[in-house]
Design a protein around this motif. Sequence first.
Motif, PDB file in Angstrom:
ATOM      1  N   PHE A 178       0.804  -1.218   0.000  1.00  0.00           N
ATOM      2  CA  PHE A 178       0.000   0.000   0.000  1.00  0.00           C
ATOM      3  C   PHE A 178       0.842   1.276   0.000  1.00  0.00           C
ATOM      4  O   PHE A 178       0.332   2.347  -0.286  1.00  0.00           O
ATOM      5  N   ASP A 179       2.097   1.163   0.352  1.00  0.00           N
ATOM      6  CA  ASP A 179       2.933   2.357   0.422  1.00  0.00           C
ATOM      7  C   ASP A 179       3.798   2.537  -0.818  1.00  0.00           C
ATOM      8  O   ASP A 179       4.696   3.375  -0.847  1.00  0.00           O
ATOM      9  N   LYS A 180       3.517   1.794  -1.864  1.00  0.00           N
ATOM     10  CA  LYS A 180       4.385   1.821  -3.038  1.00  0.00           C
ATOM     11  C   LYS A 180       3.896   2.756  -4.143  1.00  0.00           C
ATOM     12  O   LYS A 180       4.649   3.090  -5.054  1.00  0.00           O
ATOM     13  N   VAL A 181       2.648   3.174  -4.116  1.00  0.00           N
ATOM     14  CA  VAL A 181       2.084   3.984  -5.199  1.00  0.00           C
ATOM     15  C   VAL A 181       1.994   5.438  -4.757  1.00  0.00           C
ATOM     16  O   VAL A 181       1.430   5.744  -3.710  1.00  0.00           O
ATOM     17  N   ASN A 182       2.535   6.339  -5.567  1.00  0.00           N
ATOM     18  CA  ASN A 182       2.442   7.758  -5.264  1.00  0.00           C
ATOM     19  C   ASN A 182       1.054   8.296  -5.587  1.00  0.00           C
ATOM     20  O   ASN A 182       0.481   7.985  -6.634  1.00  0.00           O
ATOM     21  N   ASN A 183       0.530   9.113  -4.681  1.00  0.00           N
ATOM     22  CA  ASN A 183      -0.781   9.738  -4.880  1.00  0.00           C
ATOM     23  C   ASN A 183      -1.820   8.755  -5.414  1.00  0.00           C
ATOM     24  O   ASN A 183      -2.373   8.939  -6.498  1.00  0.00           O
ATOM     25  N   PRO A 184      -2.099   7.686  -4.693  1.00  0.00           N
ATOM     26  CA  PRO A 184      -2.953   6.612  -5.214  1.00  0.00           C
ATOM     27  C   PRO A 184      -4.384   7.048  -5.523  1.00  0.00           C
ATOM     28  O   PRO A 184      -5.055   6.401  -6.320  1.00  0.00           O
ATOM     29  N   ALA A 185      -4.856   8.127  -4.900  1.00  0.00           N
ATOM     30  CA  ALA A 185      -6.237   8.558  -5.139  1.00  0.00           C
ATOM     31  C   ALA A 185      -6.352   9.473  -6.350  1.00  0.00           C
ATOM     32  O   ALA A 185      -7.465   9.767  -6.797  1.00  0.00           O
ATOM     33  N   ASP A 186      -5.229   9.939  -6.889  1.00  0.00           N
ATOM     34  CA  ASP A 186      -5.282  10.820  -8.063  1.00  0.00           C
ATOM     35  C   ASP A 186      -5.932  10.090  -9.237  1.00  0.00           C
ATOM     36  O   ASP A 186      -5.648   8.913  -9.501  1.00  0.00           O
ATOM     37  N   GLY A 187      -6.768  10.794  -9.944  1.00  0.00           N
ATOM     38  CA  GLY A 187      -7.429  10.209 -11.105  1.00  0.00           C
ATOM     39  C   GLY A 187      -8.719   9.501 -10.777  1.00  0.00           C
ATOM     40  O   GLY A 187      -9.444   9.093 -11.680  1.00  0.00           O
TER      41      GLY A 187
END
Length: 452
Positions: free
Chosen positions: A331-340
Amino acid sequence: MADQLFQEFESVSSKQWKQQIQYELKGLDYNETLIWESPEGIKVKPFYHADETQVKFQVDSAQKKFTIVQNIFVHDVKKSNLRAKETLSRGAESIRFTIENETVSIEELMQNLPLEKTTYFFYLPFLSIDFVTKLSEFTTKNNADFIIQLDPIGQFCKDGNWFENIKNDFEKLNTISKLTFSTINIKAGIYQNAGANMVQQLAYTLAHINEYFNRIQSINQPITIEVSVGTNYFFEIAKLRALRLLFKTLAAEYNHNFDCHIIVTPTKRNKTIYDYNVNMLRTTTECMSAILGGANSISNLPYDSLYHKDNEFGDRIARNQLLILKNESYFDKVNNPADGSYYIENLTEQLAEKALLLFKEIEDKDGLITQLIEGIIQRKISESAQKEQDLFDSGKEILLGTNKYPNKNDRMKDDLELYPFVKQNPRKTQITPIIEKRLAEKLEQARLNEEK
C-alpha cells in the motif's frame, strides 16, 4: 489522468451512460433511485465521468513510507523501555510514549533505543517548560527525532478546563514552541469520536489550528494533527486529502512553510465489545483509508482495546494488520494513489469547500475557543451524533454482530478488564466537555444486564 488508456476504444460520454442507466431503470427516477445524500449534505452519484470532472486543486498525498506507531503508556520506566525495544524489533517503526509524570527519567526511558532513524512521539497531558526542555536537551545531545504532543485546546475540549488557565497555558506554550522540535499538536480525533460529521471535523480542526496560529508568536516547526477515521472508506480517504489541502491553504496565510504531520488512529465510535473480532475488519479498512489518504503515521487500535488492558496479543495483531498492508499488499508503493479517481477528487473538493465555509462562520463569531465557551460547538456535535445514533438504533446504520446478526450466546460480563462506557465524573468545569461516545453503548449495557 495524465495518460489516456485504451485510446483504441471509442469514448462514451456521461450523457450516453445516463441514457443507458435510465433505460435499465425501467421507468424509475434516476435521481431518487441512484443518488443518495451523506450526513454532510454531499449528494453521491452512481458514477463519475471525465467530462463532468474539473480538478481545481492538487493534493500531495504521495506515499512517504508511512510509519507504524506503537502506543506505550509509561507507568514503569524500565518496563516501558523494554517494551519499546521489543515492539521495534517486531515491526513497529515509531513509538508514542504517554507520560503523565514529569519526574520520568528521559535517559532511562530511552536507554539503548535506536535514535537517529526512529521517530518518538511524547504525548504529555500536562504543561511543563522544564520537562520539555529536558526532552529538547536530550534530542540535541543524542541527535534524536522527537515530536512532542502538547494541546491545551484539546485539553479544554476533552476535560472542560485548561491545564491552569488560558493565559498561563498559552504563555507556557509560547515559551515551549521556541524550542527546535515539533511541539504543537492538534487532537482532532475527539471531534470524530464524539459524533461530528466530516465537514464539522475538518472545520473544527482548521479552527483549532487557527487558534494556535493566532496565539503563538511564531510557529517555526511542523504541526502534528491527530485524526480518527471511520469505515466510510472513500469519504475517509477524501477527508484526509481535504485536511492536507485546507491546512496548506490556512498555513500560507501565516507564511508557515511546513507541511503538517498527520497521525491517524481508527475511531472508537463504531467499535464493539460483543463480536469483538469484527473490530479487526473495521480497523483494517480504516487503516487502508488512512494510507491511501496520505497519513504520515498510523497507530492502529487493538481489537480488544475497549475492554482489555494493554496486552501483547492485541498489540501484535494491530501491528501485523499494518505490516500486511505495507509489506504484503504494498500500500505504500504507489504515489498519490487517489489521483485520477473522479469520485474521490469530487468528494475531496466538496468536503474542503463545505468545511471552509463552516470554518469562516466560526471565525466570524470569534473563533473556536469562544464557540466552545458559548457551547455552540458542543451542541452542533451533539446534534450530529444524535442523528447517527438514531440511524444505528433504527438499524439503518449497521454494526455487524451488534445490531445486525448478533450472537445471543456471546457473554462479556466476565471479560471486562476496563469499563467500556462513558464514565461519569461530576465536577466543576469552565465549559461542557466534548464527550466521546460509541454507537453501541446503550445496546451493550442492556445486553450485559441481561447476562446470567
